[in-house]
Design a protein around this motif. Sequence first.
Motif, PDB file in Angstrom:
ATOM      1  N   MET A   1      13.867  84.028  35.396  1.00  0.00           N
ATOM      2  CA  MET A   1      12.838  83.915  34.384  1.00  0.00           C
ATOM      3  C   MET A   1      11.581  84.631  34.883  1.00  0.00           C
ATOM      4  O   MET A   1      11.166  84.458  36.015  1.00  0.00           O
ATOM      5  CB  MET A   1      12.540  82.432  34.115  1.00  0.00           C
ATOM      6  N   SER A   2      10.989  85.461  34.043  1.00  0.00           N
ATOM      7  CA  SER A   2       9.799  86.201  34.446  1.00  0.00           C
ATOM      8  C   SER A   2       8.571  85.298  34.430  1.00  0.00           C
ATOM      9  O   SER A   2       8.566  84.234  33.816  1.00  0.00           O
ATOM     10  CB  SER A   2       9.577  87.390  33.507  1.00  0.00           C
ATOM     11  N   SER A   3       7.535  85.765  35.093  1.00  0.00           N
ATOM     12  CA  SER A   3       6.312  84.969  35.125  1.00  0.00           C
ATOM     13  C   SER A   3       5.711  84.848  33.727  1.00  0.00           C
ATOM     14  O   SER A   3       5.084  83.836  33.403  1.00  0.00           O
ATOM     15  CB  SER A   3       5.307  85.562  36.105  1.00  0.00           C
ATOM     16  N   VAL A   4       5.918  85.867  32.883  1.00  0.00           N
ATOM     17  CA  VAL A   4       5.431  85.804  31.501  1.00  0.00           C
ATOM     18  C   VAL A   4       6.174  84.702  30.753  1.00  0.00           C
ATOM     19  O   VAL A   4       5.562  83.892  30.049  1.00  0.00           O
ATOM     20  CB  VAL A   4       5.585  87.166  30.789  1.00  0.00           C
ATOM     21  N   GLU A   5       7.475  84.644  30.918  1.00  0.00           N
ATOM     22  CA  GLU A   5       8.273  83.607  30.254  1.00  0.00           C
ATOM     23  C   GLU A   5       7.896  82.224  30.759  1.00  0.00           C
ATOM     24  O   GLU A   5       7.807  81.272  29.974  1.00  0.00           O
ATOM     25  CB  GLU A   5       9.758  83.865  30.457  1.00  0.00           C
ATOM     26  N   GLU A   6       7.685  82.108  32.058  1.00  0.00           N
ATOM     27  CA  GLU A   6       7.284  80.827  32.639  1.00  0.00           C
ATOM     28  C   GLU A   6       5.925  80.395  32.109  1.00  0.00           C
ATOM     29  O   GLU A   6       5.718  79.218  31.788  1.00  0.00           O
ATOM     30  CB  GLU A   6       7.242  80.922  34.165  1.00  0.00           C
ATOM     31  N   LEU A   7       5.008  81.345  32.013  1.00  0.00           N
ATOM     32  CA  LEU A   7       3.680  81.032  31.512  1.00  0.00           C
ATOM     33  C   LEU A   7       3.741  80.637  30.036  1.00  0.00           C
ATOM     34  O   LEU A   7       3.042  79.713  29.616  1.00  0.00           O
ATOM     35  CB  LEU A   7       2.736  82.219  31.720  1.00  0.00           C
ATOM     36  N   LYS A   8       4.583  81.297  29.262  1.00  0.00           N
ATOM     37  CA  LYS A   8       4.748  80.933  27.855  1.00  0.00           C
ATOM     38  C   LYS A   8       5.269  79.497  27.729  1.00  0.00           C
ATOM     39  O   LYS A   8       4.813  78.743  26.874  1.00  0.00           O
ATOM     40  CB  LYS A   8       5.690  81.898  27.140  1.00  0.00           C
ATOM     41  N   ALA A   9       6.208  79.120  28.582  1.00  0.00           N
ATOM     42  CA  ALA A   9       6.738  77.751  28.564  1.00  0.00           C
ATOM     43  C   ALA A   9       5.648  76.758  28.960  1.00  0.00           C
ATOM     44  O   ALA A   9       5.529  75.684  28.361  1.00  0.00           O
ATOM     45  CB  ALA A   9       7.936  77.646  29.505  1.00  0.00           C
ATOM     46  N   GLU A  10       4.852  77.129  29.955  1.00  0.00           N
ATOM     47  CA  GLU A  10       3.752  76.265  30.392  1.00  0.00           C
ATOM     48  C   GLU A  10       2.720  76.112  29.266  1.00  0.00           C
ATOM     49  O   GLU A  10       2.227  75.008  29.013  1.00  0.00           O
ATOM     50  CB  GLU A  10       3.082  76.855  31.631  1.00  0.00           C
ATOM     51  N   ILE A  11       2.418  77.201  28.580  1.00  0.00           N
ATOM     52  CA  ILE A  11       1.456  77.167  27.476  1.00  0.00           C
ATOM     53  C   ILE A  11       1.959  76.260  26.361  1.00  0.00           C
ATOM     54  O   ILE A  11       1.171  75.517  25.757  1.00  0.00           O
ATOM     55  CB  ILE A  11       1.154  78.590  26.969  1.00  0.00           C
ATOM     56  N   LYS A  12       3.248  76.306  26.098  1.00  0.00           N
ATOM     57  CA  LYS A  12       3.820  75.447  25.058  1.00  0.00           C
ATOM     58  C   LYS A  12       3.595  73.972  25.408  1.00  0.00           C
ATOM     59  O   LYS A  12       3.191  73.172  24.555  1.00  0.00           O
ATOM     60  CB  LYS A  12       5.301  75.747  24.889  1.00  0.00           C
ATOM     61  N   LYS A  13       3.826  73.614  26.668  1.00  0.00           N
ATOM     62  CA  LYS A  13       3.611  72.234  27.112  1.00  0.00           C
ATOM     63  C   LYS A  13       2.131  71.865  27.060  1.00  0.00           C
ATOM     64  O   LYS A  13       1.762  70.770  26.635  1.00  0.00           O
ATOM     65  CB  LYS A  13       4.128  72.046  28.542  1.00  0.00           C
ATOM     66  N   MET A  14       1.285  72.800  27.495  1.00  0.00           N
ATOM     67  CA  MET A  14      -0.152  72.557  27.496  1.00  0.00           C
ATOM     68  C   MET A  14      -0.676  72.396  26.071  1.00  0.00           C
ATOM     69  O   MET A  14      -1.566  71.583  25.814  1.00  0.00           O
ATOM     70  CB  MET A  14      -0.877  73.704  28.203  1.00  0.00           C
TER      71      MET A  14
END
Length: 66
Positions: free
Chosen positions: A1-14
């Motif tokens: 998983m790319s850092s962009v994908e990880e950040l998108k998942a984190e943003i969804k939770k946030m």
Amino acid sequence: MSSVEELKAEIKKMSAKAMNMKMNLHDLSEELPTNWTTVLTVAQETYDAYAALEAARKRLKELEAA
């Protein structure tokens, strides 16, 4: 998983957390003056959640532009 994908998942939770905090603040405002002593705490937590969300969205935009 790319850092962009990880950040998108984190943003969804946030985002979900920030929306929950917004609803908590809204509910608290409707119940005033009951629990008025918690207004500052709930407001600060809501502010912090949205500030973190905004910062994460900014990081995502920077990563996507790179």
